[in-house]
Design a protein around this motif. Structure first.
Motif, short mmCIF file in Angstrom:
data_model
loop_
_atom_site.label_atom_id
_atom_site.label_comp_id
_atom_site.label_asym_id
_atom_site.label_seq_id
_atom_site.Cartn_x
_atom_site.Cartn_y
_atom_site.Cartn_z
N SER A 102 -1.83 16.89 0.81
CA SER A 102 -2.19 15.68 0.07
C SER A 102 -2.69 15.96 -1.35
CB SER A 102 -3.30 14.92 0.80
OG SER A 102 -2.91 14.55 2.09
N CYS A 267 -4.66 9.15 10.88
CA CYS A 267 -4.24 7.90 10.25
C CYS A 267 -5.29 6.81 10.46
CB CYS A 267 -2.90 7.47 10.84
SG CYS A 267 -2.15 6.10 9.96
N ILE A 269 -4.59 3.72 8.79
CA ILE A 269 -3.83 2.54 8.36
C ILE A 269 -2.62 2.37 9.26
CG2 ILE A 269 -2.36 1.62 6.50
CD1 ILE A 269 -4.23 2.83 4.48
N VAL A 271 0.89 2.17 9.91
CA VAL A 271 2.05 2.58 9.12
C VAL A 271 3.29 1.74 9.39
CG1 VAL A 271 1.23 4.95 8.92
CG2 VAL A 271 2.74 4.32 10.82
N LEU A 300 -2.53 12.30 6.57
CA LEU A 300 -2.41 10.88 6.27
C LEU A 300 -3.70 10.27 5.74
CD1 LEU A 300 -0.15 9.61 9.19
CD2 LEU A 300 0.44 9.77 6.77
N GLY A 302 -5.39 11.57 3.39
CA GLY A 302 -5.21 11.70 1.95
C GLY A 302 -6.35 12.36 1.22
N TYR A 345 -11.17 3.74 1.51
CA TYR A 345 -10.91 2.94 2.71
C TYR A 345 -11.98 1.87 2.90
CZ TYR A 345 -7.36 6.34 4.15
OH TYR A 345 -6.23 7.13 4.22
N ARG A 351 -4.50 2.07 -0.36
CA ARG A 351 -3.06 2.02 -0.67
C ARG A 351 -2.80 2.10 -2.17
NH1 ARG A 351 -0.79 -2.47 3.70
NH2 ARG A 351 -2.26 -1.93 5.36
N TRP A 357 -0.61 7.29 0.06
CA TRP A 357 -0.27 5.91 0.38
C TRP A 357 0.48 5.23 -0.75
CZ3 TRP A 357 0.05 4.84 5.14
CH2 TRP A 357 -0.77 5.49 6.06
N ARG A 358 0.22 5.63 -1.97
CA ARG A 358 1.00 5.11 -3.11
C ARG A 358 2.46 5.52 -2.94
NH1 ARG A 358 -1.69 7.34 -8.38
NH2 ARG A 358 0.18 6.42 -9.28
N ILE A 360 4.03 6.39 -0.05
CA ILE A 360 4.61 5.73 1.12
C ILE A 360 4.97 4.29 0.81
CG2 ILE A 360 4.06 4.86 3.44
CD1 ILE A 360 2.50 7.46 3.92
N ALA A 361 4.11 3.62 0.04
CA ALA A 361 4.29 2.19 -0.24
C ALA A 361 5.22 1.92 -1.42
CB ALA A 361 2.93 1.54 -0.50
#
Length: 472
Positions: A102, A267, A269, A271, A300, A302, A345, A351, A357-358, A360-361
């Motif tokens: 990460s 994790c 969040i 997913v 995950l 991060g 979080y 996110r 997460w940036r 992934i999204a």
């Protein structure tokens, strides 16, 4: 040439090699004589000359003094230059273990730098002035996020599992489904961790099917724990059956045996909102009543490398008091980075702030726009194609995200295509900063999803330099 002639030639060549003094007094080593300890420089020269003697003894001609000095300078350069360097990850693997997993948020980096600069209240209460546990800086955050009664942080997730098994099940039996006695990478296996902890592994069921009665039949007077291990780096499909966590917890309560849950990637969040396969969360594990849950801080979640333990206070306290806890504890710098990551979080901004997460999204439309800009800087040997990104790092096995790739190679000739891909890949690896892609089907593939948007300018400039240098 006769045997004696060969021996005489070798001896003559050996005598022609320069002395240590002659090499160290070379003009080109003047700057190093001024800044390096004399003994260090002498040792490097001796190592180089010894290798030269071995080469000459095997029949190779002796190198001239200038060449030997070149080798010494090269070794000194490698010695004083850091080998650990930042790279740009364009492989399409978000959590790339070989590239450090990460990347951290700006806030996490700032927090780590701030704490590294000075002393801090690592184990000191500023209210009472007395010593306190270092976990206080993250424990409330972790309990708030997961619903656990207590939390403890160590060096990594393997250390978390090792500590728990040692503190709770040494010289006892730990029951695990045969399909969960997994290897987590690098030859590191659950049975090995179990052996080092002093606990005895008791496997039940089969590779593809384990039932609750398998666990119950294995329970005896020496049973110390029931362990579930999430298969975070592979997936078994077809005719399968595994015991759900709720069933396992109910069995544990029936016999007063703690259930330990190794979640792996950590994790927090859901997913599935990003089109990925479901990944167990720490919140779900705690809600189902496990005694302890373990997960990584640098996957995950991060954050920086760490192993997080959450669960019942009575069990966490036993781990915290165990002598091994000191050996595997987290340092102040990573603790600061983890706390900053957890605050993302808490504030509901994970996110937007955490790079994992940036990535992934990130919408495919944005990736395509960036890929076209990259390809434009290279020319005709580059084109944008459809592709897939993966989360990686032992997380969400088999799940992929649609992406757009920059494919570099000459489609008119397979031979030249592969040659171009390899030459480009080599150039990018040797650049500062290095850009790492992947060669697949004779093309060098670069995925913008795993590159931070703020790095695009560097990537585009470097690709243009590479194209010019290689004459593409």
């Amino acid at each position: 040439m006769c045997f004696y002639g060969i021996i005489e030639k070798v001896m003559s060549d050996l005598r022609s090699l320069p002395s240590v003094d002659k090499v160290i007094n070379s003009t080109r080593l003047t700057q190093w004589r001024r800044v390096l300890p004399h003994e260090l420089l002498v040792n490097i020269i001796r190592e180089v000359l010894e290798q030269e003697r071995l080469a000459v003894s095997s029949g190779k001609p002796p190198r001239p003094l200038d060449d030997i000095v070149d080798i010494v300078c090269s070794r000194v350069d490698r010695l004083i230059q850091p080998s650990l360097k930042p790279v740009i990850n364009a492989t399409g693997v978000i959590l790339h273990t070989n590239l450090g997993r990460s990347p951290l948020s700006d806030e996490a980096i700032a927090a780590m730098v701030s704490i590294a600069h000075s002393y801090c209240n690592l184990e000191l209460s500023l209210d009472s002035g007395v010593r306190e546990n270092r976990d206080v800086h993250v424990e409330k955050l972790l309990c708030q996020l997961t619903g656990a009664e207590a939390a403890l942080v160590v060096n990594n997730n393997a250390a978390a599992v090792l500590l728990a098994l040692t503190a709770l099940a040494k010289k006892k039996e730990v029951i695990v489904s045969r399909g969960q006695a997994v290897e987590i990478g690098g030859g590191f296996r659950i049975p090995d961790v179990m052996r080092q902890s002093g606990a005895k592994l008791v496997e039940v069921g089969t590779t593809n099917c384990t039932y609750i009665h398998d666990y119950e039949q294995a329970i005896g007077p020496r049973t110390g724990a029931l362990l579930r291990v999430h298969s975070s780096n592979f997936r078994i499909e077809g005719f399968t059956h595994f015991v759900g966590l709720e069933e396992l917890v109910s069995l544990g309560k029936k016999y007063d045996i703690p259930v330990l849950d190794d979640l792996g990637s950590g994790c927090l969040i859901d997913v599935t909102a990003f089109g990925l396969l479901a990944e167990p969360t720490a919140q779900e594990s705690i809600a189902r009543g496990v005694g302890l849950a373990f997960f990584s801080g640098d996957k995950l979640l991060g954050g920086p490398q760490s192993g997080i333990i959450v669960g019942k206070k009575t069990l966490v306290d036993r781990l915290r008091k165990h002598p091994l806890a000191r050996a595997v504890r987290i340092d102040k710098i990573r603790l600061a980075g983890l706390a900053a990551t957890l605050h993302h979080y808490i504030r509901g901004e994970a996110r937007d702030k955490i790079p994992v997460w940036r990535m992934i999204a990130m919408p495919v439309s944005e990736i395509e726009k960036r890929a076209k800009a990259w390809a434009h800087g290279i020319g005709q040997v580059a084109r944008v194609i459809d592709g897939e990104s993966v989360v990686g790092g032992g997380s969400i096995p088999g799940a992929t995200l649609p992406t757009r790739l920059v494919a570099i190679g000459n489609s008119n000739s397979r031979t030249s295509c592969l040659n171009i891909a390899q030459r480009m890949a080599r150039f990018l690896r040797r650049h500062e900063p290095a850009i790492i892609g992947r060669v697949e089907n004779d093309y060098l593939l670069l995925d913008p999803r795993t590159v931070l948007p703020e790095q695009d300018e560097v990537v585009i400039r470097t690709l243009a330099e590479a194209a010019a240098e290689l004459g593409l």
